[in-house]
Design a protein around this motif. Sequence first.
Motif, PDB file in Angstrom:
ATOM      1  N   ASN A 155       0.677  -1.126  -0.121  1.00 33.04           N
ATOM      2  CA  ASN A 155      -0.009  -0.028  -0.038  1.00 33.04           C
ATOM      3  C   ASN A 155       1.060   1.183  -0.167  1.00 33.04           C
ATOM      4  OD1 ASN A 155      -1.688   2.207   0.596  1.00 33.04           O
ATOM      5  ND2 ASN A 155      -3.047   0.995   2.050  1.00 33.04           N
ATOM      6  N   ARG A 157       0.483   3.954   0.850  1.00 30.29           N
ATOM      7  CA  ARG A 157       0.493   4.935   1.710  1.00 30.29           C
ATOM      8  C   ARG A 157       0.879   4.330   3.354  1.00 30.29           C
ATOM      9  NH1 ARG A 157      -1.998   9.806   0.579  1.00 30.29           N
ATOM     10  NH2 ARG A 157      -2.979   9.829  -1.436  1.00 30.29           N
ATOM     11  N   GLU A 158       1.354   3.052   3.165  1.00 29.07           N
ATOM     12  CA  GLU A 158       1.480   2.045   4.341  1.00 29.07           C
ATOM     13  C   GLU A 158       2.850   1.457   4.233  1.00 29.07           C
ATOM     14  OE1 GLU A 158      -1.957  -0.439   5.604  1.00 29.07           O
ATOM     15  OE2 GLU A 158      -3.016   1.429   6.153  1.00 29.07           O
ATOM     16  N   VAL A 187       9.267   5.067   2.983  1.00 37.40           N
ATOM     17  CA  VAL A 187       8.813   4.537   1.778  1.00 37.40           C
ATOM     18  C   VAL A 187       9.984   4.084   0.698  1.00 37.40           C
ATOM     19  CG1 VAL A 187       7.679   5.719  -0.251  1.00 37.40           C
ATOM     20  CG2 VAL A 187       6.847   6.262   2.225  1.00 37.40           C
ATOM     21  N   ALA A 259       1.740   9.028  -4.847  1.00 39.05           N
ATOM     22  CA  ALA A 259       1.183   8.847  -3.528  1.00 39.05           C
ATOM     23  C   ALA A 259       1.999   9.662  -2.584  1.00 39.05           C
ATOM     24  CB  ALA A 259       1.056   7.640  -3.064  1.00 39.05           C
ATOM     25  N   THR A 260       3.451   9.805  -2.675  1.00 36.28           N
ATOM     26  CA  THR A 260       4.187  10.464  -1.701  1.00 36.28           C
ATOM     27  C   THR A 260       4.143  12.090  -2.080  1.00 36.28           C
ATOM     28  OG1 THR A 260       5.829   8.536  -1.954  1.00 36.28           O
ATOM     29  CG2 THR A 260       6.875  10.796  -1.259  1.00 36.28           C
ATOM     30  N   VAL A 263       0.786  13.297  -0.667  1.00 39.16           N
ATOM     31  CA  VAL A 263       0.801  13.519   0.893  1.00 39.16           C
ATOM     32  C   VAL A 263       1.601  14.772   1.280  1.00 39.16           C
ATOM     33  CG1 VAL A 263       1.870  12.703   3.057  1.00 39.16           C
ATOM     34  CG2 VAL A 263       0.824  11.063   1.317  1.00 39.16           C
TER      35      VAL A 263
END
Length: 320
Positions: A155, A157-158, A187, A259-260, A263
Amino acid sequence: MKRLSIIVPVYQVEKYIRACVESIFRQGLEEELFDVILVNDGTRDESFERIADIIQQHKNISVIEQENQGLSAARNTGLEKATGDYVLFLDSDDVLVDNTLKPMLQDLEQHKPDLLVAGFIKLENLEQYTHLPIPKADYRSYKLTSSDLFINHLNPRECYVWRTLYRREFLNENDLRFISGIYFEDVPFTTECYLKAQNCLRTNHIFYIYRQRPDSIVSAINKRKVMDFHQGIAHLWKIRKTMTLSRNEQRKLMDIIFATFSVETWYITHSPELLAERKDFVKDLKEQVPDLCFTNGMKQRFISLMFKLMPSLYLKIKSL
């Protein structure tokens, strides 16, 4: 059974450290099978006074002292001192679920994977973790290729480092270390590990409790921490260019980079102080990754175009 090194960076966690260390010794493991490496990252509080008796009681605990260098450097220090066949990075404000490591170590002994990725739960009420209704089930795991693990089980974000047990020689052979001196180091490290592993195991076995405390790194975002996103994005972009990846792996890696980036922009656009510094953020990111672009789908392409042509205005509009 494989010997395990548990690496615990310690910095300003006097409220949480005792529960963390106690949970290690509630695993039902013989102490010759594992060791605990506590890295004192220049903590200024009474963290070590809170666990002095535990350190004295157990011969398999070692303490490494260093000036404050941050979580990444502390993990790297612990890894250099580790001697276990496998390593676990345990954050000092989190805890392990009682009696959950033994079946994982047995699995490592039998299959000898590069990575064993397991389950976890998040907890906001830090005082009630001992009363959680954690489901009990027979331990089961299944083999995966690194590509399957990366594409279908990571994921963006995880990308939590602590949910995985790593074969130490795998990390050393591939020179896998944390980017020293930055926040959000999980990450790039997790992404590279997943891509370079050969043999992987996955289990839904819950062994880790992630305690989300209000004064954590993530909850106190400032300009320095936002800038650290850029080093992580730059590292991921380098992987994209230098590793031979399948089309699906390239697509998943792009999703992780996006995604990074997302965020980071969320933090900027939800803070008036950070939004006022948006030109500095844009300049730094474009210097570190001048050819950054997103290509997976219309949304990514549109945002990529906006960020290329009018980045400051894009962030301002997004904040509204």
